[in-house]
Design an enzyme around this catalytic site. Sequence first.
Site, mmCIF file in Angstrom:
data_model
loop_
_atom_site.group_PDB
_atom_site.id
_atom_site.type_symbol
_atom_site.label_atom_id
_atom_site.label_comp_id
_atom_site.label_asym_id
_atom_site.label_seq_id
_atom_site.Cartn_x
_atom_site.Cartn_y
_atom_site.Cartn_z
ATOM 1 N N SER A 187 0.852 -1.183 0.000
ATOM 2 C CA SER A 187 0.000 0.000 0.000
ATOM 3 C C SER A 187 0.891 1.236 0.000
ATOM 4 C CB SER A 187 -0.956 -0.029 1.200
ATOM 5 O OG SER A 187 -1.870 1.045 1.138
ATOM 6 N N THR A 188 0.790 2.083 1.016
ATOM 7 C CA THR A 188 1.553 3.329 1.043
ATOM 8 C C THR A 188 3.052 3.065 0.941
ATOM 9 O OG1 THR A 188 -0.150 4.217 2.496
ATOM 10 C CG2 THR A 188 1.888 5.478 2.305
ATOM 11 N N HIS A 248 -2.493 -1.041 -3.479
ATOM 12 C CA HIS A 248 -3.635 -0.145 -3.290
ATOM 13 C C HIS A 248 -3.416 1.115 -4.117
ATOM 14 C CE1 HIS A 248 -4.312 -2.039 0.957
ATOM 15 N NE2 HIS A 248 -4.789 -2.799 -0.014
ATOM 16 N N MET A 270 -0.111 1.183 5.015
ATOM 17 C CA MET A 270 -0.937 1.465 6.182
ATOM 18 C C MET A 270 -1.936 0.349 6.428
ATOM 19 S SD MET A 270 -2.072 5.412 5.777
ATOM 20 C CE MET A 270 -1.334 6.373 4.469
ATOM 21 N N ASP A 291 -4.328 -4.828 5.976
ATOM 22 C CA ASP A 291 -4.706 -5.650 4.836
ATOM 23 C C ASP A 291 -3.544 -6.562 4.451
ATOM 24 O OD1 ASP A 291 -6.233 -6.648 2.735
ATOM 25 O OD2 ASP A 291 -5.502 -5.125 1.323
#
Length: 361
Positions: A178-179, A204, A297, A300
Site C-alpha cells: 500500500s503506502t 492499493h 498502512m 490488509d
Amino acid sequence: MKNKIKVLIVDDSAIFRQLLGKILSADPVIEVMATAADPYIAASKMTMQVPDVITLDLEMPRMDGITFLKKIMSQHPIPVIIITGHTGRDMEVTLKALEYGAVEVLTKEMFNEHALTNEVRSRICEIVKSAALTKIARKSIAEKPSVVPKLSADAVLQYVKPKNQSIISDKVIAVGASTGGTEAIRVFLEGLPVDIPGIVIVQHMPENFTRLFAERLDGLCKIGVKEAEDGDLVKPGMALIAPGNRHLLLKRRGSQYYVELSDSPLVNRHRPAVDVLFRSTAIYAGQNGIGIILTGMGDDGARGLLEIKQAGGKTIAQDESSCVVFGMPKEAILLNAADKILPLKDISRYVVQLVNDKRFV
C-alpha cells in the site's frame, strides 16, 4: 479538540473545498483546520498552525501541487494525500507525487454525487486518519467514530483447505503493498531474473493508475509487467498487477495458474485487497506459494499471509527500517505470519534463493 486530526485542504475549487470539508468534519476525530485556494495561501496558513494532514490538488493557479509537495517534503514533511482527476497528465504526475512522498491518492471521481455513498465517505475519512498515523509519536485518539463495517476476505472468497498440489510443482509469488508500495514494488521487481516464477500483485491504487504503473515498471524491469486482465495466465517472467477497483484472485485449472478479477465488496475497505489475493494463493497454490507483504498502512494482507504460511507456503515481510509505513508488515509479524523479515533490498535475492532451493517443494 487537541486530540483531533487537523487537516488543511488545498484546492482551487471552492465547491470541492466545501464538499471535502463537510465530509471530513462529519467525523468526530477530524478537524478541518483551514482551506486554501492555492499553495501560497496554504503556506501562509501553515505559518500560523501546522496541520497533521494535507489534502492537495495537482492542478492549481500560481503553483502546481507537485511543486508544493516537493517544498513540503524538503522543508517540513507532513502526510500529504493527493486529490487528482483522471487525465493522462494527472496520472503521470500522481505517480511522481507518490515517489516524492505523498502517502495516498484519492480521485475526484470518488466525490461524484452518484459515487459518494456512506461507504466512500467512511473510506475517505479512514484514509485521512491512517495518513495522520504515519507521524511518529502521535497522541492516541480517545473518541472512536462509527464507520462502515470492515469486511474480511470472506466477503469475496471463503477459506477452504488448499487444493491438492501433487499434480504441480510450479511456484507462484504473491505480493501485497500500500503506502510506499509503488517504489517498493519497483525495487523488488527490478531485482528479479527473467526466469522467475509468475508473480501476482495487489497495490492499493485508484482505478486507471495501475495500468500506467504497470507500463512504467515494464520499461524498467527485466521481467514483463502488465495490468491484469480477467483470465490472464500466470507465467514465468511475468508480473500481473491488479487493476484499481478490482479484486485479483489466483486460480488454477489443472496445472495452470490464471487470474480472476472480481467486483465483490471492499475487503478491509480496499478493492483490490491483499487479503483476497493471499487467501486465493493459499487455496490454489498451497505449499507452492510465496507470499510477500510490503510497506503500507493498516492491516490488509496480514491474515492472508498467515493463511499462505499455514498452507505450507513461504512468507516474507518487509522490515521496519526500510518501510515507508510499517503498518501491514507489522500486523503480519504480530500474527507470526512471516517466516522471514527482511530489508527491501534483500527480498528479491531471497526469493530467487527460495525458488532455486530443491527443498522448497
